[in-house]
Design a protein around this motif. Sequence first.
Motif, PDB file in Angstrom:
ATOM      1  N   LEU A  32     -32.901  11.614  20.749  1.00 14.61           N
ATOM      2  CA  LEU A  32     -31.963  10.915  21.619  1.00 14.61           C
ATOM      3  C   LEU A  32     -31.277   9.779  20.864  1.00 14.61           C
ATOM      4  O   LEU A  32     -30.044   9.664  20.880  1.00 14.61           O
ATOM      5  N   GLU A  33     -32.045   8.958  20.175  1.00  9.27           N
ATOM      6  CA  GLU A  33     -31.472   7.849  19.403  1.00  9.27           C
ATOM      7  C   GLU A  33     -30.518   8.350  18.330  1.00  9.27           C
ATOM      8  O   GLU A  33     -29.414   7.824  18.159  1.00  9.27           O
ATOM      9  N   GLU A  34     -30.951   9.372  17.601  1.00  8.52           N
ATOM     10  CA  GLU A  34     -30.152   9.878  16.481  1.00  8.52           C
ATOM     11  C   GLU A  34     -28.859  10.531  16.955  1.00  8.52           C
ATOM     12  O   GLU A  34     -27.796  10.320  16.359  1.00  8.52           O
ATOM     13  N   CYS A  35     -28.932  11.306  18.019  1.00  6.94           N
ATOM     14  CA  CYS A  35     -27.733  11.982  18.523  1.00  6.94           C
ATOM     15  C   CYS A  35     -26.767  10.997  19.185  1.00  6.94           C
ATOM     16  O   CYS A  35     -25.549  11.150  19.063  1.00  6.94           O
ATOM     17  N   GLN A  36     -27.296   9.978  19.862  1.00  7.32           N
ATOM     18  CA  GLN A  36     -26.418   8.934  20.417  1.00  7.32           C
ATOM     19  C   GLN A  36     -25.671   8.238  19.286  1.00  7.32           C
ATOM     20  O   GLN A  36     -24.466   7.978  19.394  1.00  7.32           O
ATOM     21  N   ASP A  37     -26.364   7.957  18.202  1.00 10.37           N
ATOM     22  CA  ASP A  37     -25.746   7.329  17.038  1.00 10.37           C
ATOM     23  C   ASP A  37     -24.686   8.252  16.441  1.00 10.37           C
ATOM     24  O   ASP A  37     -23.612   7.804  16.036  1.00 10.37           O
ATOM     25  N   GLY A  38     -24.971   9.553  16.419  1.00  8.44           N
ATOM     26  CA  GLY A  38     -24.009  10.517  15.902  1.00  8.44           C
ATOM     27  C   GLY A  38     -22.749  10.588  16.748  1.00  8.44           C
ATOM     28  O   GLY A  38     -21.632  10.648  16.221  1.00  8.44           O
ATOM     29  N   ILE A  39     -22.917  10.584  18.056  1.00  4.17           N
ATOM     30  CA  ILE A  39     -21.756  10.597  18.952  1.00  4.17           C
ATOM     31  C   ILE A  39     -20.914   9.352  18.720  1.00  4.17           C
ATOM     32  O   ILE A  39     -19.686   9.424  18.641  1.00  4.17           O
ATOM     33  N   ASN A  40     -21.571   8.212  18.591  1.00  7.68           N
ATOM     34  CA  ASN A  40     -20.861   6.965  18.327  1.00  7.68           C
ATOM     35  C   ASN A  40     -20.060   7.063  17.023  1.00  7.68           C
ATOM     36  O   ASN A  40     -18.873   6.717  16.988  1.00  7.68           O
ATOM     37  N   GLY A  41     -20.695   7.552  15.973  1.00  7.30           N
ATOM     38  CA  GLY A  41     -20.016   7.670  14.683  1.00  7.30           C
ATOM     39  C   GLY A  41     -18.869   8.671  14.710  1.00  7.30           C
ATOM     40  O   GLY A  41     -17.809   8.443  14.123  1.00  7.30           O
ATOM     41  N   MET A  42     -19.051   9.777  15.406  1.00 11.00           N
ATOM     42  CA  MET A  42     -18.010  10.806  15.470  1.00 11.00           C
ATOM     43  C   MET A  42     -16.873  10.423  16.417  1.00 11.00           C
ATOM     44  O   MET A  42     -15.817  11.061  16.415  1.00 11.00           O
ATOM     45  N   SER A  43     -17.090   9.399  17.229  1.00  9.17           N
ATOM     46  CA  SER A  43     -16.074   8.940  18.178  1.00  9.17           C
ATOM     47  C   SER A  43     -15.335   7.717  17.677  1.00  9.17           C
ATOM     48  O   SER A  43     -14.672   7.022  18.445  1.00  9.17           O
ATOM     49  N   GLY A  44     -15.472   7.411  16.400  1.00 10.58           N
ATOM     50  CA  GLY A  44     -14.744   6.298  15.813  1.00 10.58           C
ATOM     51  C   GLY A  44     -15.547   5.034  15.617  1.00 10.58           C
ATOM     52  O   GLY A  44     -15.064   4.078  15.033  1.00 10.58           O
ATOM     53  N   GLY A  45     -16.777   5.028  16.121  1.00 10.97           N
ATOM     54  CA  GLY A  45     -17.646   3.862  15.926  1.00 10.97           C
ATOM     55  C   GLY A  45     -18.353   3.942  14.574  1.00 10.97           C
ATOM     56  O   GLY A  45     -18.005   4.748  13.719  1.00 10.97           O
ATOM     57  N   VAL A  46     -19.341   3.110  14.423  1.00 10.98           N
ATOM     58  CA  VAL A  46     -20.113   3.071  13.180  1.00 10.98           C
ATOM     59  C   VAL A  46     -21.532   3.546  13.461  1.00 10.98           C
ATOM     60  O   VAL A  46     -22.179   3.066  14.392  1.00 10.98           O
ATOM     61  N   SER A  47     -21.993   4.489  12.664  1.00 12.25           N
ATOM     62  CA  SER A  47     -23.374   4.953  12.779  1.00 12.25           C
ATOM     63  C   SER A  47     -24.300   3.939  12.128  1.00 12.25           C
ATOM     64  O   SER A  47     -23.995   3.411  11.067  1.00 12.25           O
ATOM     65  N   ARG A  48     -25.429   3.690  12.772  1.00  8.31           N
ATOM     66  CA  ARG A  48     -26.421   2.769  12.218  1.00  8.31           C
ATOM     67  C   ARG A  48     -27.341   3.458  11.223  1.00  8.31           C
ATOM     68  O   ARG A  48     -27.895   2.841  10.352  1.00  8.31           O
ATOM     69  N   ASN A  49     -27.512   4.776  11.385  1.00  4.76           N
ATOM     70  CA  ASN A  49     -28.492   5.495  10.589  1.00  4.76           C
ATOM     71  C   ASN A  49     -27.947   6.874  10.244  1.00  4.76           C
ATOM     72  O   ASN A  49     -28.142   7.831  10.990  1.00  4.76           O
ATOM     73  N   SER A  50     -27.258   6.979   9.114  1.00  7.08           N
ATOM     74  CA  SER A  50     -26.632   8.254   8.762  1.00  7.08           C
ATOM     75  C   SER A  50     -27.666   9.345   8.500  1.00  7.08           C
ATOM     76  O   SER A  50     -27.402  10.520   8.763  1.00  7.08           O
ATOM     77  N   VAL A  51     -28.833   8.997   8.028  1.00  6.20           N
ATOM     78  CA  VAL A  51     -29.896   9.987   7.822  1.00  6.20           C
ATOM     79  C   VAL A  51     -30.347  10.531   9.180  1.00  6.20           C
ATOM     80  O   VAL A  51     -30.547  11.737   9.348  1.00  6.20           O
ATOM     81  N   GLY A  52     -30.488   9.659  10.158  1.00  2.00           N
ATOM     82  CA  GLY A  52     -30.863  10.084  11.503  1.00  2.00           C
ATOM     83  C   GLY A  52     -29.807  10.978  12.126  1.00  2.00           C
ATOM     84  O   GLY A  52     -30.128  11.980  12.781  1.00  2.00           O
ATOM     85  N   VAL A  53     -28.541  10.639  11.926  1.00  2.00           N
ATOM     86  CA  VAL A  53     -27.458  11.478  12.439  1.00  2.00           C
ATOM     87  C   VAL A  53     -27.523  12.853  11.781  1.00  2.00           C
ATOM     88  O   VAL A  53     -27.387  13.878  12.445  1.00  2.00           O
ATOM     89  N   GLY A  54     -27.785  12.873  10.493  1.00  2.00           N
ATOM     90  CA  GLY A  54     -27.942  14.143   9.784  1.00  2.00           C
ATOM     91  C   GLY A  54     -29.102  14.948  10.340  1.00  2.00           C
ATOM     92  O   GLY A  54     -29.024  16.180  10.445  1.00  2.00           O
ATOM     93  N   HIS A  55     -30.158  14.259  10.706  1.00  2.00           N
ATOM     94  CA  HIS A  55     -31.311  14.937  11.307  1.00  2.00           C
ATOM     95  C   HIS A  55     -30.914  15.553  12.643  1.00  2.00           C
ATOM     96  O   HIS A  55     -31.248  16.706  12.930  1.00  2.00           O
ATOM     97  N   CYS A  56     -30.196  14.821  13.477  1.00  2.00           N
ATOM     98  CA  CYS A  56     -29.725  15.340  14.766  1.00  2.00           C
ATOM     99  C   CYS A  56     -28.881  16.590  14.552  1.00  2.00           C
ATOM    100  O   CYS A  56     -29.127  17.624  15.176  1.00  2.00           O
TER     101      CYS A  56
END
Length: 126
Positions: A32-56
């Motif tokens: 949940l945390e990683e995918c929320q971060d991924g959505i934020n990054g893919m929507s123009g925001g900044v990802s806090r944890n790119s490794v976590g987004v990659g995991h998602c």
Amino acid sequence: MSSLAGRPIVVVSAFFALCLSAGARADGNQLLEECQDGINGMSGGVSRNSVGVGHCVGVLQATMDTLDLFHEAGGLPRLVCVPEGGIPMIQSMRIVVQSLQAHPESLHLNESVLVVSALKNAFPCQ
């Protein structure tokens, strides 16, 4: 190359063994945390944890690929019927995040099982 056709029980058993063999943190809480971060990054925001987004992304893609593999090579019925041509990764992420937020009582479960459940509810087969 050996075929998995005719061996649906072996394939299903292998899938569940794979799902259950992941580490203790491979659950819905982390996903949940990683995918929320991924959505934020893919929507123009900044990802806090790119490794976590990659995991998602990896969990979602690997789970969808495994479902396809079991259907195509294993001869099992489809569990998830996404529209022809597939769906964008951000849509997959949104579906999974929405499902995880709607079912916090299930966050302790294996992440792949939760992804299958979310996608199955979003794209049921007729």
